[in-house]
Every structure is written in structure tokens, then in C-alpha cells.
Design an enzyme around this catalytic site. Structure first.
Site, short mmCIF file in Angstrom:
data_model
loop_
_atom_site.label_atom_id
_atom_site.label_comp_id
_atom_site.label_asym_id
_atom_site.label_seq_id
_atom_site.Cartn_x
_atom_site.Cartn_y
_atom_site.Cartn_z
N ASP A 74 -5.03 6.03 -5.16
CA ASP A 74 -3.82 6.49 -4.48
C ASP A 74 -3.06 5.29 -3.94
O ASP A 74 -3.60 4.19 -3.84
CB ASP A 74 -4.21 7.44 -3.33
CG ASP A 74 -3.08 8.38 -2.94
OD1 ASP A 74 -1.94 8.17 -3.38
OD2 ASP A 74 -3.35 9.32 -2.18
N GLU B 178 -4.17 14.50 0.11
CA GLU B 178 -4.68 13.17 -0.21
C GLU B 178 -5.94 12.84 0.58
O GLU B 178 -6.90 12.27 0.04
CB GLU B 178 -3.59 12.12 0.04
CG GLU B 178 -2.45 12.19 -0.97
CD GLU B 178 -1.28 11.30 -0.60
OE1 GLU B 178 -0.50 10.94 -1.49
OE2 GLU B 178 -1.12 10.98 0.60
N LYS C 22 3.05 -3.88 1.35
CA LYS C 22 2.38 -2.84 2.14
C LYS C 22 1.28 -3.40 3.05
O LYS C 22 0.73 -2.68 3.88
CB LYS C 22 1.77 -1.78 1.22
CG LYS C 22 2.78 -1.10 0.29
CD LYS C 22 3.86 -0.40 1.05
CE LYS C 22 4.69 0.53 0.17
NZ LYS C 22 5.39 -0.16 -0.92
#
Length: 262
Positions: A89, A111, A129
Site C-alpha cells: 500500500d 486499509e 513522503k
């Protein structure tokens, strides 16, 4: 074609491609939601059609399920799969301990359920990120539509005693109407700027009546695959304490991803 991709999209592509190489024949795999996870689904779909890869996939949203079916991946529910070998993910933020903020796409409830029903969770992300401390990205909190304003008030009251820099909360919108998750719930985005104690905040938020789940993933991620715009890839394994570095070449004629959008 990948030769026409922006650096950020190239970074997402190489991270997804590297993570796809971790998937082995016969695995049960959780598929995440979001732009980076969509690259992964396309990579796996190519492996299914080109190499005969046989996997069973559990998507974390209706849009991921639709994409997976489109590229020929066998899709089942989590109840059918029961337990997964791996979930791959994306993430909106991750820190040095591989704690995450997720939910920018509004699917963090599914998720988190899928990720925690897996032997390991692999996160794919571009280098932007990576953060020193979580919180710059708004923290999503899924709430029941019933009494959502009361839940929002309780959240804001709770934040007063938390180690955060900001306390503004907003209802996520989809045009003129509230954004609605696959489960029929609303999302409140918490603009915290900096989270001092993510573990404590995650536990406290989930005690508030009306709150379904928050977007803090603590001690869930095992590995992060970080992509860079020049094709470099870094794989950090929190359990092994290892960091592997590699570089993936771009195929200029590769058009697997030309129709993907964020």
C-alpha cells in the site's frame, strides 16, 4: 509512456515495480488504494498476463477492486482469503520507525483491516513522503454520519490535551456534499502540523464515540520501498534493520500507466 512521466511519477513507478518483485506465485496479497498503489496493481497485472503469475488479491477499496479486475487479477474478499501473505500500500507520510499517516484517499479503515490481517505490510512511496515527525499531512478520522458534529467537537476538545501543534478539524467534502467512504461514513481531517506522540493519539482518538478509525498506522508497516525520480530505489526493513539500494531502468515504450490519474 514512462519516458514522459514527471519525476514524482517515475518515483512512484519504480517503488511499485520494486515492490511487485516481492510478490511470489500463489501469494494472497492485499492491494492498497491511491495513486502509488494503482501503479502496483498495473505492475502485478502485467506479471499475471506476461509471466503467468498466480495470486489472490484483496483490494482495500471499490476503485482498487475495479482496477485489479480490469488487469486480470483474481479478486476475493478478506473473508474469503481469511489471512494474507502480504499487503502492499501507499502512505501519505512515514517516519524513521515506519509509522504512517494514511487515508488521503479515504480508504484507511479497510486499509488498516487488511494490513493487520497480513504477515507483512510493505509501503511504497516516493521520497517526499518521508518525514522526521508525522503530522504535516492532515490526519484522517473516519466517523459515523450520525452525530458527526458532536464527534468533531469531542475530537477538538481531546486535542487540547494532546502533544500537537494545530487543532483545526474540517469535514472532508466531495464538491458540495460530504465525502462518503465505501462504508458510508464521513471523514474529518485533523490539521495537526506536528504529532508529538502518535501512539497515544491513535489510542485516544479511537475511544471517542462516533469515531470508527483514524489514519495513524503504528507498528504495522514492516518494509518501505522508496522511489526516486532518477530510478533509484531504497528498501528499508524495520525488522531486519537493513537498507538496500538499487536502480531500476525505465522502458521508454512502456505504456502500462498512461491512463492512470491521481
Amino acid at each position: 509512456m514512462t519516458g514522459e512521466l514527471s519525476p514524482i511519477d517515475k518515483a512512484k513507478f519504480v517503488a511499485a515495480k520494486r515492490a511487485a518483485e516481492m510478490v511470489e506465485d500463489g501469494m494472497r496479497v492485499g492491494l492498497g488504494t491511491g495513486s502509488t498503489a494503482a501503479w502496483l496493481v498495473r505492475c502485478l497485472g502485467e506479471m499475471v498476463s506476461r509471466d503467468g503469475l498466480k495470486i489472490t488479491a484483496v483490494p482495500t477499496s471499490s476503485r482498487t477492486a475495479a482496477l485489479a479486475r480490469d488487469v486480470g487479477i483474481n479478486v476475493v474478499s478478506l473473508d474469503e482469503a481469511k489471512w494474507l501473505d502480504m499487503t502492499i500500500d501507499g502512505a501519505d507520510e512515514f517516519d524513521a520507525d515506519l509509522n504512517l499517516i494514511k487515508g488521503g484517499g479515504g480508504a484507511h479503515l479497510q486499509e488498516k483491516i487488511v494490513a493487520t490481517a497480513s504477515d507483512q505490510m510493505v509501503v511504497i512511496a516516493d521520497a517526499s513522503k518521508s518525514v522526521e515527525r508525522l503530522g504535516a499531512f492532515p490526519l484522517p478520522v473516519e466517523v459515523l454520519p450520525f452525530g458527526w458534529q458532536s464527534s468533531q467537537a469531542l475530537i477538538e476538545e481531546t486535542l487540547v490535551s494532546m502533544d500537537v501543534m494545530g487543532r483545526t478539524t474540517t469535514l472532508r467534502m466531495n464538491g458540495d456534499a460530504p465525502f462518503v467512504t465505501d462504508e458510508g461514513n464521513y471523514i474529518l481531517d485533523l490539521h495537526l502540523k506536528r504529532i508529538g506522540n502518535a501512539r497515544q493519539l491513535a489510542l485516544v482518538l479511537n475511544q471517542i464515540p462516533g469515531v470508527i478509525e483514524n489514519g495513524l498506522f503504528i507498528d504495522i508497516c514492516d518494509t518501505v520501498v522508496i522511489g526516486y525520480g532518477d530510478g533509484r530505489v531504497e528498501v528499508r526493513d524495520i525488522n531486519e534493520g537493513t537498507v538496500e539500494k538499487d536502480r531500476l531502468d525505465f522502458a521508454e515504450t512502456d505504456n502500462l500507466f498512461t491512463d492512470l490519474t491521481d
